[in-house]
Scaffold this active site. Sequence first.
Site, short mmCIF file in Angstrom:
data_model
loop_
_atom_site.label_atom_id
_atom_site.label_comp_id
_atom_site.label_asym_id
_atom_site.label_seq_id
_atom_site.Cartn_x
_atom_site.Cartn_y
_atom_site.Cartn_z
N ASP A 16 0.82 -1.22 0.00
CA ASP A 16 0.00 0.00 0.00
C ASP A 16 0.85 1.26 0.00
OD1 ASP A 16 -2.40 -1.32 0.01
OD2 ASP A 16 -2.69 -1.18 2.19
N ARG A 95 -0.81 6.11 16.55
CA ARG A 95 -1.09 7.05 15.47
C ARG A 95 -0.67 8.48 15.76
NH1 ARG A 95 -0.64 3.10 12.13
NH2 ARG A 95 -2.44 1.71 11.98
N ASP A 124 -8.02 5.13 11.79
CA ASP A 124 -6.65 5.63 11.70
C ASP A 124 -6.54 6.92 10.91
OD1 ASP A 124 -5.62 3.61 13.29
OD2 ASP A 124 -5.43 2.22 11.61
N SER A 175 -5.94 -8.25 7.80
CA SER A 175 -5.26 -6.96 7.89
C SER A 175 -4.72 -6.85 9.31
CB SER A 175 -6.26 -5.84 7.60
OG SER A 175 -5.76 -4.62 8.11
N1 ARG Z 1 -9.74 -1.16 15.38
C1 ARG Z 1 -8.50 -0.77 15.96
C2 ARG Z 1 -8.42 0.72 16.12
O1 ARG Z 1 -9.17 1.41 15.56
C3 ARG Z 1 -7.32 -1.33 15.23
C4 ARG Z 1 -7.11 -0.82 13.86
C5 ARG Z 1 -6.04 -1.57 13.21
N2 ARG Z 1 -5.65 -1.01 11.98
C6 ARG Z 1 -5.39 -1.75 10.92
N3 ARG Z 1 -4.99 -1.12 9.88
N4 ARG Z 1 -5.49 -3.06 10.90
O2 ARG Z 1 -7.61 1.23 16.83
#
Ligand code: ARG
Length: 406
Positions: A16, A95, A124, A175
């Site tokens: 990506d 993040r 994110d 993922s």
């Molecule tokens: N759902 C979780 C969060 O919002 C984890 C997100 C994980 N991100 C990913 N790209 N797999 O913090």
Amino acid sequence: MLDGQKVVLAYSGGLDTSVCVKWLEQQGAIPYALYLDLGQGEPAGDVKAKALKIGAADAFIRDAKAEFVDEYVAPAIKANALYGGKYPLFTALGRPLIAKKLVEAAREVGATHIAHGSTGKGNDQVRFDVTTASIAPDLTVVAPVRDWNMSRPEEMAYAEEHGIPVPTTKKSPYSVDENLFGRSIEAGPLEDPDHEPTEDVFELTTAPEDAPNEPRYIELGFEQGLPVSLDGEAMPLAGLIAELNTIAGAHGVGRIDMIEDRLVGIKSREIYEAPAALTIIQAHQELETLTLTKDVLRFKTTVEQRYTELTYEGLWFTPLKSALDAFIGETQKTVTGTVRIKLYKGNSIVVGRTAPNALYSKDLATYDPNSTFDEAAAAGFIALWGLPARQWAGVNGTVGTKSTVI
Ligand code: ARG
């Protein structure tokens, strides 16, 4: 619109973000790649060489583990931060730090934009964009994957066309996002909330049924709200987390399976592995019950809830979050002591706790006749405690019972 603009991209080395480098270049931008080590494990290959080969003007590799632990993970431990009562927020905590580091790099190279590879469906993107708005309102954020909306096969074709190395192994259906505080797994068969995760989902934890038949006892020592030793051995927090991930994970501790409310309104099914995070927060909560007053404990629960939401929802660098940090910090001054935990077949069970400033008093609590608690005082206390209820009943009769008993 990106013509001649310098853009710093959060780069993982994967497909990506590799495609993002090329895409930015094709928009006329001058892309810079930033790879951050948050303890996600070894990068695949030489990340810097790869970014440069694809077309990055420069690539930076930076170790942000210490900053991550000290400034993001540590406050979250003090806050017992568990979103939905379950998820220890490790992705959400990473993040704002990544955004901060992107901004720092942008300042170094004189960039006007930063970029990330988040999709338009998750949390994110919100965290990256809002953090940047909070700390560098003059910078613009670009999210090529969100804006471009490419499917995986399209990405692969694009990559092939532009000489970007395409993964040859069959892609996992999941993922995954990982850092030193935990691992999140989404997508593929997990999108059916009724589907039990198969063992290929997990990397940090042993299946409880395959965990050792003998329990393992551990002792976590805390100072002012943070774990500082494991089994009596002093350790820096990052090392302690790594060690505990191994120990608790081997006993099947740390698996989480939940339906989660994303900020963008979607309910998603999430699997997490966070052996150290869950064990530490459990022990920390336990030590707080021994060392904090009833009213501080109650009020802190409300603060924790709000703190967790702010973190999850991308509001890390905001005045409210900062004020809550001050409150939580104040409460942690006496949260020092040791918690003993039994790890056994997927369970972590607190079996003991001690603290130099424990508010528990055996002399008061004991049922022995020589207790120092003044039982005679209880009757007067109860008369006044129950006075409003007695008064109400006298005037209005009873409430909450099906039949009148007065
Ligand atoms: N759902 C979780 C969060 O919002 C984890 C997100 C994980 N991100 C990913 N790209 N797999 O913090």
